[in-house]
Write a protein that holds these residues in place. Structure first.
Motif, PDB file in Angstrom:
ATOM      1  N   THR A   1       0.796  -1.229   0.000  1.00 22.88           N
ATOM      2  CA  THR A   1       0.000   0.000   0.000  1.00 22.88           C
ATOM      3  C   THR A   1       0.829   1.280   0.000  1.00 22.88           C
ATOM      4  O   THR A   1       0.268   2.369  -0.009  1.00 22.88           O
ATOM      5  CB  THR A   1      -0.964   0.003   1.194  1.00 22.88           C
ATOM      6  OG1 THR A   1      -0.224  -0.160   2.412  1.00 22.88           O
ATOM      7  CG2 THR A   1      -1.990  -1.129   1.068  1.00 22.88           C
TER       8      THR A   1
ATOM      9  N   ASP B   1      -3.621   5.009  -4.776  1.00 23.59           N
ATOM     10  CA  ASP B   1      -4.602   5.752  -3.991  1.00 23.59           C
ATOM     11  C   ASP B   1      -5.405   4.690  -3.240  1.00 23.59           C
ATOM     12  O   ASP B   1      -6.486   4.275  -3.667  1.00 23.59           O
ATOM     13  CB  ASP B   1      -5.496   6.590  -4.905  1.00 23.59           C
ATOM     14  CG  ASP B   1      -6.554   7.383  -4.157  1.00 23.59           C
ATOM     15  OD1 ASP B   1      -6.492   7.441  -2.907  1.00 23.59           O
ATOM     16  OD2 ASP B   1      -7.455   7.919  -4.807  1.00 23.59           O
TER      17      ASP B   1
ATOM     18  N   ARG C   1      -7.703   3.296  -1.167  1.00 22.02           N
ATOM     19  CA  ARG C   1      -8.991   3.463  -0.493  1.00 22.02           C
ATOM     20  C   ARG C   1     -10.026   2.830  -1.404  1.00 22.02           C
ATOM     21  O   ARG C   1      -9.795   2.708  -2.614  1.00 22.02           O
ATOM     22  CB  ARG C   1      -9.312   4.934  -0.256  1.00 22.02           C
ATOM     23  CG  ARG C   1      -9.398   5.743  -1.524  1.00 22.02           C
ATOM     24  CD  ARG C   1      -9.588   7.230  -1.259  1.00 22.02           C
ATOM     25  NE  ARG C   1      -9.471   7.963  -2.488  1.00 22.02           N
ATOM     26  CZ  ARG C   1     -10.459   8.147  -3.376  1.00 22.02           C
ATOM     27  NH1 ARG C   1     -11.651   7.650  -3.147  1.00 22.02           N
ATOM     28  NH2 ARG C   1     -10.252   8.831  -4.471  1.00 22.02           N
TER      29      ARG C   1
END
Length: 161
Positions: free
Chosen positions: A32, A54, A56
């Protein structure tokens, strides 16, 4: 959650289980954080040129790189599930000609499950469904090389600690 394809389908779905010498929080971070992912992603003869994450639900990711003297490769996707440090699910598709502006090819899904086993982490990767066995075989080689590099990166950190 009901799987959109059978996890035991060995024809069009890749499933790999690997034990890493790191806590699952550390392994999840390797997936991540763009700097870390760029350091280990791809087989040993592949280097990453760009890695944008990104992380999420609904966020996107994209990565480009390749072998010296070979055409650039580009792959991207969208995060479907982000549950630190347990699960990470995202879509995956190569871009024609290694160009992010070009159409995406056949889309698959990558699911990662991180399970603590003492001071180690068992990581299960499920990737598919692919159009055929060739896709499974090609990605098996790619992920195996990537995980070897990831293991080396984690071991190097441990040795310098």
């Amino acid at each position: 959650m009901i799987a959109p394809y059978p996890a035991d389908d060995r024809i069009t779905t890749l499933r790999m289980v690997r034990l890493f010498r790191a806590p699952r929080e550390r392994l999840f971070a390797a997936w991540t954080d763009s700097r870390q992912m760029a350091a280990w992603f791809g087989p040993p003869d592949v280097s990453v040129q760009s890695c944008d994450l990104d992380v999420r639900v609904g966020g996107t990711w994209r990565l480009s790189g390749g072998r010296v003297g070979q055409p650039l490769l580009a792959v991207s996707g969208k995060y479907l599930e982000v549950t630190p440090p347990e699960r990470l699910v995202f879509t995956w598709a190569w871009h024609e000609g290694g160009d992010f502006a070009a159409p995406r090819e056949h889309e698959t899904e990558v699911r990662l499950v991180f399970k603590s086993v003492g001071d180690r982490t068992e990581m299960t990767l499920t990737h598919g469904p692919f159009r055929d066995r060739t896709g499974v075989d090609n990605h098996t080689r790619g992920w195996t090389g990537s995980f070897d590099k990831l293991e080396t990166m984690l071991a190097t950190e441990g040795a310098s600690a």
